[in-house]
Motif scaffolding. Structure first.
Motif, short mmCIF file in Angstrom:
data_model
loop_
_atom_site.label_atom_id
_atom_site.label_comp_id
_atom_site.label_asym_id
_atom_site.label_seq_id
_atom_site.Cartn_x
_atom_site.Cartn_y
_atom_site.Cartn_z
N LEU A 117 0.88 -1.27 0.04
CA LEU A 117 -0.15 0.00 -0.02
C LEU A 117 0.87 1.08 0.06
CD1 LEU A 117 -2.79 1.62 0.23
CD2 LEU A 117 -2.31 1.17 3.09
N ILE A 118 0.50 2.10 -1.01
CA ILE A 118 1.32 3.38 -1.16
C ILE A 118 0.16 4.46 -0.24
CG2 ILE A 118 2.61 5.22 -2.28
CD1 ILE A 118 3.76 2.14 -2.58
N ALA A 119 0.77 5.17 0.75
CA ALA A 119 -0.26 6.00 1.25
C ALA A 119 0.57 7.23 1.66
CB ALA A 119 -0.84 5.57 2.56
N GLU A 120 0.21 8.60 1.07
CA GLU A 120 1.07 9.63 1.39
C GLU A 120 2.79 9.44 1.17
OE1 GLU A 120 0.00 11.02 5.17
OE2 GLU A 120 -2.13 11.64 4.50
N ASP A 121 3.35 9.52 2.27
CA ASP A 121 4.86 9.46 2.14
C ASP A 121 5.27 7.98 2.64
OD1 ASP A 121 4.46 10.04 4.72
OD2 ASP A 121 6.09 11.34 4.97
N ARG A 122 4.11 7.05 2.85
CA ARG A 122 4.31 5.87 3.60
C ARG A 122 4.25 4.78 2.65
NH1 ARG A 122 4.98 9.36 7.32
NH2 ARG A 122 4.69 8.65 9.46
N ILE A 123 5.04 3.76 2.65
CA ILE A 123 5.00 2.23 2.13
C ILE A 123 4.59 1.38 3.20
CG2 ILE A 123 6.01 0.50 0.78
CD1 ILE A 123 8.22 2.71 -0.52
N VAL A 124 3.61 0.70 3.04
CA VAL A 124 2.98 -0.41 3.96
C VAL A 124 3.15 -1.74 3.25
CG1 VAL A 124 1.23 -1.11 5.40
CG2 VAL A 124 1.66 1.23 5.15
N ALA A 125 3.74 -2.91 3.81
CA ALA A 125 3.83 -4.05 3.22
C ALA A 125 3.51 -5.23 4.09
CB ALA A 125 5.34 -4.13 2.75
N LEU A 126 2.81 -5.93 3.81
CA LEU A 126 2.46 -7.35 4.46
C LEU A 126 3.28 -8.38 3.81
CD1 LEU A 126 -1.44 -7.25 4.89
CD2 LEU A 126 0.25 -6.69 6.65
N ALA A 127 4.05 -8.95 4.40
CA ALA A 127 5.12 -9.52 3.98
C ALA A 127 5.28 -11.01 4.63
CB ALA A 127 6.68 -8.99 3.98
N THR A 128 6.24 -11.97 3.94
CA THR A 128 6.41 -13.13 4.53
C THR A 128 7.97 -13.63 4.48
OG1 THR A 128 4.20 -14.24 3.72
CG2 THR A 128 5.97 -15.70 4.34
N SER A 150 4.81 -14.34 9.14
CA SER A 150 4.31 -13.31 8.65
C SER A 150 5.02 -11.90 9.26
CB SER A 150 2.88 -13.50 8.67
OG SER A 150 2.18 -14.47 8.06
N ALA A 151 5.11 -10.82 8.35
CA ALA A 151 5.41 -9.66 9.20
C ALA A 151 4.83 -8.48 8.30
CB ALA A 151 7.03 -9.56 8.67
N ILE A 152 4.88 -7.31 8.96
CA ILE A 152 4.40 -6.09 8.52
C ILE A 152 5.51 -5.15 8.50
CG2 ILE A 152 3.09 -5.57 10.70
CD1 ILE A 152 1.02 -3.92 8.61
N PHE A 153 5.53 -4.53 7.55
CA PHE A 153 6.80 -3.06 7.60
C PHE A 153 6.09 -2.00 7.15
CE2 PHE A 153 9.15 -7.37 6.77
CZ PHE A 153 9.85 -7.21 7.94
N VAL A 154 6.33 -0.71 7.53
CA VAL A 154 6.05 0.51 7.32
C VAL A 154 7.32 1.35 7.16
CG1 VAL A 154 4.44 2.71 7.83
CG2 VAL A 154 3.92 0.12 8.63
N ALA A 155 7.31 1.91 5.91
CA ALA A 155 8.58 2.68 5.81
C ALA A 155 8.14 4.19 5.55
CB ALA A 155 9.21 2.37 4.51
N ARG A 156 8.53 5.17 5.85
CA ARG A 156 8.58 6.69 5.72
C ARG A 156 9.68 7.03 4.65
NH1 ARG A 156 10.53 11.29 7.51
NH2 ARG A 156 11.39 10.41 9.50
N VAL A 157 9.09 7.28 3.70
CA VAL A 157 10.19 7.71 2.63
C VAL A 157 10.42 9.02 2.45
CG1 VAL A 157 10.64 7.52 0.21
CG2 VAL A 157 9.49 5.63 1.33
#
Length: 317
Positions: A117-128, A150-157
């Motif tokens: 998911l791309i939201a504003e300046d964030r990238i949200v990833a549901l990962a394995t 399972s993991a979830i990552f949120v990156a501010r870019v």
């Protein structure tokens, strides 16, 4: 090699769904839970789907290709890193240090992204995250078995790099897989509540905390639980409760890291190093820290008879 050329040579991100902008309430809720709203003040111009996807592709590709140099270039030098790791830190060097430790336990680990998911300046990833456990993990000896978490990552870019990173993994699922507990609730509780062998209480006959602080030079003695909780402590110096609790929290992590290091060292040595049973860290000319089973101690280096202390701890022959 340019970023564009590298992007063409690194593995692409696998997805179960297309990239969406503000299109998944579940992902947004997860992102809000991990990345506090306060950090969103002053966010930069929104990322495009193409730019956000390209950054995710590069990060995953370089992780999976064991390209630490390339991965480091995608992280801002001062980026705050929020991961389930007991030692705080920031920036590319800190993140790569965790990466290297994880590769000791699961050297063939890879990441694949299911939802992005791309939201504003964030990238949200549901990962394995997948790999093979060939080193000690969470205190469990190497099994050679595959694990999947399972993991979830949120990156501010910002400026094309990760300026801040949050991450959470399903630690319960890892514990279940390592112990072959399956769906057994009793087995799961046993895994979570019982300390691994490397974190077990020292042998019967070991001194009490009162006896330990009575050893000349010892100023603090702590008992910690397998989850890093403070059980009890004794101190002959003025030290804050917060410092005591931090020492207790670090105990199991240090035990686990030392067990991994010992396992790797013993692969090439006949010494049979077993650091979790007795370790002394020199803190310089004045202080030393001692780790033995579920005991953590602070001692004045010049005043302490470490042979007497080892005997009191019950770790000598």
């Amino acid at each position: 090699m340019t970023d564009e050329a590298m992007a063409e040579t690194t593995p692409s991100v696998s997805r179960r769904a297309v990239v969406r902008r503000l299109g998944s309430g579940g992902l947004l809720a997860a992102a809000a839970a991990i990345a506090p709203a306060a950090t969103r003040v002053g966010a930069q111009e929104a990322l495009s789907e193409e730019d956000g996807t390209a950054i995710a592709d590069r990060i995953v590709g370089r992780f999976n290709a064991n390209d630490l140099e390339g991965l480091g270039k995608l992280i801002a030098p001062d980026a705050p890193i929020h991961l389930p790791w007991p030692i705080p830190g920031s920036g590319a060097d800190y993140l790569l240090g965790i990466y290297r430790l994880s590769k000791i336990c699961v050297p063939d680990s890879t990441i694949s992204i299911g939802d992005l998911l791309i939201a504003e300046d964030r990238i949200v990833a549901l990962a394995t995250v997948r790999g093979t456990q060939t080193g000690i993990l969470l205190g469990v000896p190497a099994t050679g078995a595959p694990i999947e978490v399972s993991a979830i990552f949120v990156a501010r870019v910002a400026d094309g790099k990760v300026a801040e990173l949050w991450g959470q993994v399903d630690a319960v699922a890892v514990a279940l897989q390592l112990t072959n507990a399956g769906d057994s609730v009793a087995s799961l509780l046993g895994t979570l509540l019982q300390p691994p062998a490397s974190q077990a209480t020292p042998a019967a006959g070991a001194a009490s905390l009162d006896d330990l602080v009575a050893v000349p030079g010892v100023v603090v003695a702590i008992d910690f639980g397998p989850d890093g909780s403070l059980v009890q402590y004794r101190s002959s110096i003025d030290i804050t409760q917060e410092e005591i609790e931090q020492a207790a929290k670090a105990g199991p992590t240090l035990n686990a890291l030392l067990a991994v290091a010992a396992s790797r060292y013993n692969d090439i040595s006949v010494l049979g190093w077993d650091p979790p049973s007795w370790v002394v860290y020199s803190g310089g000319d004045r202080w030393s820290a001692v780790l033995a089973g579920n005991h953590a101690l602070i001692a004045e280096t010049a005043k302490t008879d470490f042979n007497a202390l080892a005997k009191a701890l019950g770790v000598t022959e």
